[in-house]
Design a protein around this motif. Structure first.
Motif, PDB file in Angstrom:
ATOM      1  N   GLY A  25       0.814  -1.209   0.000  1.00 52.93           N
ATOM      2  CA  GLY A  25       0.000   0.000   0.000  1.00 52.93           C
ATOM      3  C   GLY A  25       0.850   1.262   0.000  1.00 52.93           C
ATOM      4  N   SER A  27       1.285   3.691  -1.849  1.00 53.05           N
ATOM      5  CA  SER A  27       0.762   4.976  -2.305  1.00 53.05           C
ATOM      6  C   SER A  27      -0.166   5.638  -1.285  1.00 53.05           C
ATOM      7  CB  SER A  27       0.019   4.801  -3.634  1.00 53.05           C
ATOM      8  OG  SER A  27      -1.057   3.896  -3.467  1.00 53.05           O
ATOM      9  N   LEU A  48      -6.180   5.118  -6.195  1.00 50.25           N
ATOM     10  CA  LEU A  48      -6.264   3.974  -7.101  1.00 50.25           C
ATOM     11  C   LEU A  48      -5.739   4.398  -8.467  1.00 50.25           C
ATOM     12  CD1 LEU A  48      -9.841   2.610  -6.273  1.00 50.25           C
ATOM     13  CD2 LEU A  48      -7.647   1.719  -5.480  1.00 50.25           C
ATOM     14  N   ASP A  87      -5.503  -5.645 -12.008  1.00 50.04           N
ATOM     15  CA  ASP A  87      -4.715  -4.639 -11.286  1.00 50.04           C
ATOM     16  C   ASP A  87      -5.574  -3.903 -10.262  1.00 50.04           C
ATOM     17  OD1 ASP A  87      -2.437  -5.314 -12.715  1.00 50.04           O
ATOM     18  OD2 ASP A  87      -2.659  -3.657 -14.159  1.00 50.04           O
ATOM     19  N   GLU A  91      -5.282  -3.641  -6.148  1.00 49.80           N
ATOM     20  CA  GLU A  91      -5.309  -2.383  -5.392  1.00 49.80           C
ATOM     21  C   GLU A  91      -6.360  -2.427  -4.285  1.00 49.80           C
ATOM     22  OE1 GLU A  91      -4.082   1.318  -8.093  1.00 49.80           O
ATOM     23  OE2 GLU A  91      -5.900   0.301  -8.797  1.00 49.80           O
ATOM     24  N   GLN A  94      -5.147  -4.470  -1.502  1.00 52.51           N
ATOM     25  CA  GLN A  94      -4.196  -3.699  -0.693  1.00 52.51           C
ATOM     26  C   GLN A  94      -4.929  -2.764   0.261  1.00 52.51           C
ATOM     27  OE1 GLN A  94      -1.578  -1.583  -3.316  1.00 52.51           O
ATOM     28  NE2 GLN A  94      -0.624  -3.433  -4.111  1.00 52.51           N
TER      29      GLN A  94
END
Length: 119
Positions: A25, A27, A48, A87, A91, A94
């Protein structure tokens, strides 16, 4: 509650990122917020890359250790290839992992506070 301070949450985000769980995670970040009634909001933004909606993590209520992931209304339609959907799923996983981690850390923190109060 102290566990909602920006410094504490940033430390927890760094700890989570260091675990490497589903990408860590990396970001995610703690939002700058004005405290309400002297209490930090504890808002964590989770951008995201594969969707236009905003996602954030936040405690359910003041004094509660429970956290939730919130998906805001999406401003436009998102069309994705199968690979991009995979993908996006990674995300979202995560975000869920991070939310569960923050909840565990909050439960531990509240338990420590209660134990210290008994001493």
């Amino acid at each position: 509650m102290p566990f909602r301070s920006k410094d504490t949450l940033q430390a927890w985000l760094a700890e989570f990122a260091a675990t490497g769980v589903t990408g860590g995670g990396a970001s995610a970040y703690v939002a700058d917020q004005e405290p309400v009634d002297g209490v930090d909001g504890g808002l964590v933004i989770f951008p995201l890359a594969n969707a236009t909606t905003s996602v954030y993590l936040a405690p359910v209520a003041v004094g509660e250790p429970d956290w939730r992931v919130t998906f805001e209304a999406q401003p436009e339609v998102t069309e994705l290839s199968p690979d991009a959907v995979y993908d996006l799923c990674r995300e979202i996983t995560q975000a869920a992992d991070l939310c569960a981690f923050l909840q565990r850390k909050s439960v531990e923190h509240v338990a420590r506070l209660a134990a210290d109060a008994e001493d």
